[in-house]
Design a protein around this motif. Structure first.
Motif, short mmCIF file in Angstrom:
data_model
loop_
_atom_site.label_atom_id
_atom_site.label_comp_id
_atom_site.label_asym_id
_atom_site.label_seq_id
_atom_site.Cartn_x
_atom_site.Cartn_y
_atom_site.Cartn_z
N ASP A 37 0.83 -1.22 0.00
CA ASP A 37 0.00 0.00 0.00
C ASP A 37 0.86 1.26 0.00
O ASP A 37 0.58 2.22 -0.73
N ILE A 38 1.89 1.26 0.83
CA ILE A 38 2.78 2.43 0.92
C ILE A 38 3.47 2.69 -0.43
O ILE A 38 3.53 3.83 -0.90
N LYS A 39 3.96 1.61 -1.06
CA LYS A 39 4.64 1.74 -2.35
C LYS A 39 3.68 2.23 -3.45
O LYS A 39 4.03 3.10 -4.25
N ILE A 40 2.47 1.66 -3.48
CA ILE A 40 1.47 2.06 -4.48
C ILE A 40 1.11 3.52 -4.30
O ILE A 40 1.07 4.30 -5.26
N ARG A 41 0.87 3.92 -3.05
CA ARG A 41 0.45 5.30 -2.77
C ARG A 41 1.54 6.29 -3.17
O ARG A 41 1.27 7.29 -3.84
N GLU A 42 2.79 6.00 -2.78
CA GLU A 42 3.90 6.91 -3.09
C GLU A 42 4.14 7.01 -4.60
O GLU A 42 4.35 8.10 -5.13
N SER A 43 4.09 5.86 -5.28
CA SER A 43 4.36 5.86 -6.72
C SER A 43 3.24 6.55 -7.50
O SER A 43 3.51 7.27 -8.46
N LEU A 44 1.98 6.37 -7.08
CA LEU A 44 0.87 7.05 -7.75
C LEU A 44 0.92 8.56 -7.52
O LEU A 44 0.62 9.35 -8.42
N MET A 45 1.33 8.96 -6.31
CA MET A 45 1.46 10.40 -6.00
C MET A 45 2.50 11.04 -6.93
O MET A 45 2.32 12.17 -7.39
N LYS A 46 3.61 10.32 -7.20
CA LYS A 46 4.66 10.85 -8.08
C LYS A 46 4.22 10.82 -9.54
O LYS A 46 4.39 11.79 -10.27
N LYS A 47 3.67 9.68 -9.95
CA LYS A 47 3.31 9.49 -11.36
C LYS A 47 2.20 10.45 -11.81
O LYS A 47 2.23 10.96 -12.93
N LEU A 48 1.22 10.69 -10.92
CA LEU A 48 0.06 11.51 -11.29
C LEU A 48 0.10 12.89 -10.63
O LEU A 48 -0.94 13.50 -10.40
N ALA A 49 1.30 13.37 -10.34
CA ALA A 49 1.43 14.68 -9.68
C ALA A 49 0.88 15.82 -10.56
O ALA A 49 0.39 16.82 -10.05
N PHE A 50 0.95 15.61 -11.89
CA PHE A 50 0.46 16.65 -12.82
C PHE A 50 -1.05 16.89 -12.67
O PHE A 50 -1.56 17.94 -13.04
N ALA A 51 -1.79 15.91 -12.12
CA ALA A 51 -3.24 16.05 -11.93
C ALA A 51 -3.58 16.58 -10.54
O ALA A 51 -4.74 16.63 -10.16
N SER A 52 -2.54 16.97 -9.77
CA SER A 52 -2.71 17.51 -8.40
C SER A 52 -3.50 16.55 -7.51
O SER A 52 -4.57 16.86 -7.02
N ILE A 53 -2.94 15.35 -7.32
CA ILE A 53 -3.56 14.35 -6.44
C ILE A 53 -3.39 14.79 -4.99
O ILE A 53 -2.31 15.23 -4.59
N THR A 54 -4.45 14.66 -4.20
CA THR A 54 -4.36 15.04 -2.78
C THR A 54 -4.39 13.83 -1.85
O THR A 54 -3.87 13.90 -0.75
N GLN A 55 -4.98 12.71 -2.31
CA GLN A 55 -5.11 11.55 -1.42
C GLN A 55 -5.34 10.29 -2.24
O GLN A 55 -5.98 10.34 -3.30
N VAL A 56 -4.84 9.15 -1.74
CA VAL A 56 -5.07 7.85 -2.38
C VAL A 56 -5.54 6.88 -1.30
O VAL A 56 -4.81 6.61 -0.34
N ASP A 57 -6.77 6.38 -1.42
CA ASP A 57 -7.32 5.39 -0.48
C ASP A 57 -7.29 4.01 -1.14
O ASP A 57 -7.57 3.89 -2.34
N ILE A 58 -6.98 2.99 -0.34
CA ILE A 58 -6.88 1.62 -0.88
C ILE A 58 -7.75 0.69 -0.03
O ILE A 58 -7.62 0.66 1.20
N GLU A 59 -8.64 -0.04 -0.70
CA GLU A 59 -9.47 -1.05 -0.03
C GLU A 59 -9.15 -2.41 -0.66
O GLU A 59 -9.07 -2.53 -1.88
N ARG A 60 -9.00 -3.42 0.19
CA ARG A 60 -8.64 -4.75 -0.31
C ARG A 60 -9.69 -5.79 0.10
O ARG A 60 -10.22 -5.74 1.20
N ALA A 61 -9.95 -6.73 -0.82
CA ALA A 61 -10.70 -7.94 -0.52
C ALA A 61 -9.82 -9.12 -0.96
O ALA A 61 -8.65 -8.91 -1.29
N ILE A 62 -10.37 -10.32 -0.99
CA ILE A 62 -9.53 -11.50 -1.29
C ILE A 62 -8.94 -11.42 -2.70
O ILE A 62 -7.76 -11.57 -2.91
N ASN A 63 -9.81 -11.19 -3.70
CA ASN A 63 -9.33 -11.13 -5.09
C ASN A 63 -9.65 -9.79 -5.75
O ASN A 63 -9.87 -9.70 -6.96
N ARG A 64 -9.68 -8.75 -4.95
CA ARG A 64 -10.04 -7.43 -5.48
C ARG A 64 -9.30 -6.35 -4.71
O ARG A 64 -9.12 -6.44 -3.50
N ILE A 65 -8.89 -5.33 -5.44
CA ILE A 65 -8.30 -4.14 -4.80
C ILE A 65 -8.98 -2.90 -5.40
O ILE A 65 -9.11 -2.80 -6.62
N THR A 66 -9.47 -2.04 -4.54
CA THR A 66 -10.13 -0.81 -4.98
C THR A 66 -9.25 0.38 -4.61
O THR A 66 -8.88 0.53 -3.44
#
Length: 212
Positions: A37-66
């Motif tokens: 989660d930490i790696k995904i959040r940090e990498s998305l913040m860097k990759k999509l910085a041009f869109a002015s991202i303020t927050q990334v929430d992650i929800e997990r189930a057995i075979n699903r990630i939101t």
């Protein structure tokens, strides 16, 4: 008390919800999911910085990630015909190291628009950092930003700069206040963020408290 505790961490479960929402009883799974989660959040913040991202929430189930992305410019992420969303999904799959042929696993992406960007401390920190990097006078930048935040409907704002401000030889800290910031009152909606600005003379740390 107000300076020793992260204002958002103090209010978790009372006003704010967790940015990662899932549960694993297995300690190894818990550890792996947390690091992922930490790696995904940090990498998305860097990759999509041009869109002015303020927050990334992650929800997990057995075979699903939101993944819920809060952005000031959501249209840039989505792209023409949703092409941008497909690119983000591929990017997340590479980070999760899941085989693309595995059909059971699903990734859901939700892009939420930030209607009042100047009530988001992360966006405010980002805008101050951009101006400090371009060598704007720091006091006028901070005061203009504080006025905009109060115009957006905030009760109060506190900004702290730390480092070699304006290229000074000795680093220092400067604090600016406007309105009310009750940092110890748990029922008050006080949001907080940190953002680093890499200037020519070194890093300047920016901390923002916004009472909504």
């Amino acid at each position: 008390m107000g300076q020793k505790v992260n204002p958002k961490g103090l209010r978790l479960g009372v006003i704010y919800n967790w940015n990662s929402r899932w549960f694993f009883s297995n300690k190894r799974q818990f550890r792996d999911a947390l690091i992922s989660d930490i790696k995904i959040r940090e990498s998305l913040m860097k990759k999509l910085a041009f869109a002015s991202i303020t927050q990334v929430d992650i929800e997990r189930a057995i075979n699903r990630i939101t993944i819920i992305i809060y952005a000031v410019k959501p249209g840039i992420i989505i792209g023409r015909g949703g092409k941008g969303l497909d690119d983000v999904k591929k990017f997340v799959l590479e980070h999760l190291k899941i085989d693309k042929k595995k059909k059971d696993f699903k990734i859901d992406l939700k892009i939420e628009p930030v209607k009042k960007p100047y009530l988001s401390p992360y966006y405010v920190g980002q805008s101050i950092a951009d101006k400090l990097i371009r060598q704007f006078p720091h006091r006028s930048v901070v005061h203009n930003t504080m006025n905009r935040v109060l115009e957006a409907g905030a009760k109060g704002i506190k900004i702290q700069l730390g480092g070699r401000i304006a290229g000074a030889e000795i680093s220092r800290r400067e604090k600016y206040f406007k309105g009310t910031i009750p940092t110890s009152t748990i029922r008050e909606d006080v949001d907080f963020a940190r953002y680093p600005a890499l200037t020519k003379s070194g890093y300047i740390g920016i901390k923002i408290w916004i009472c909504k």
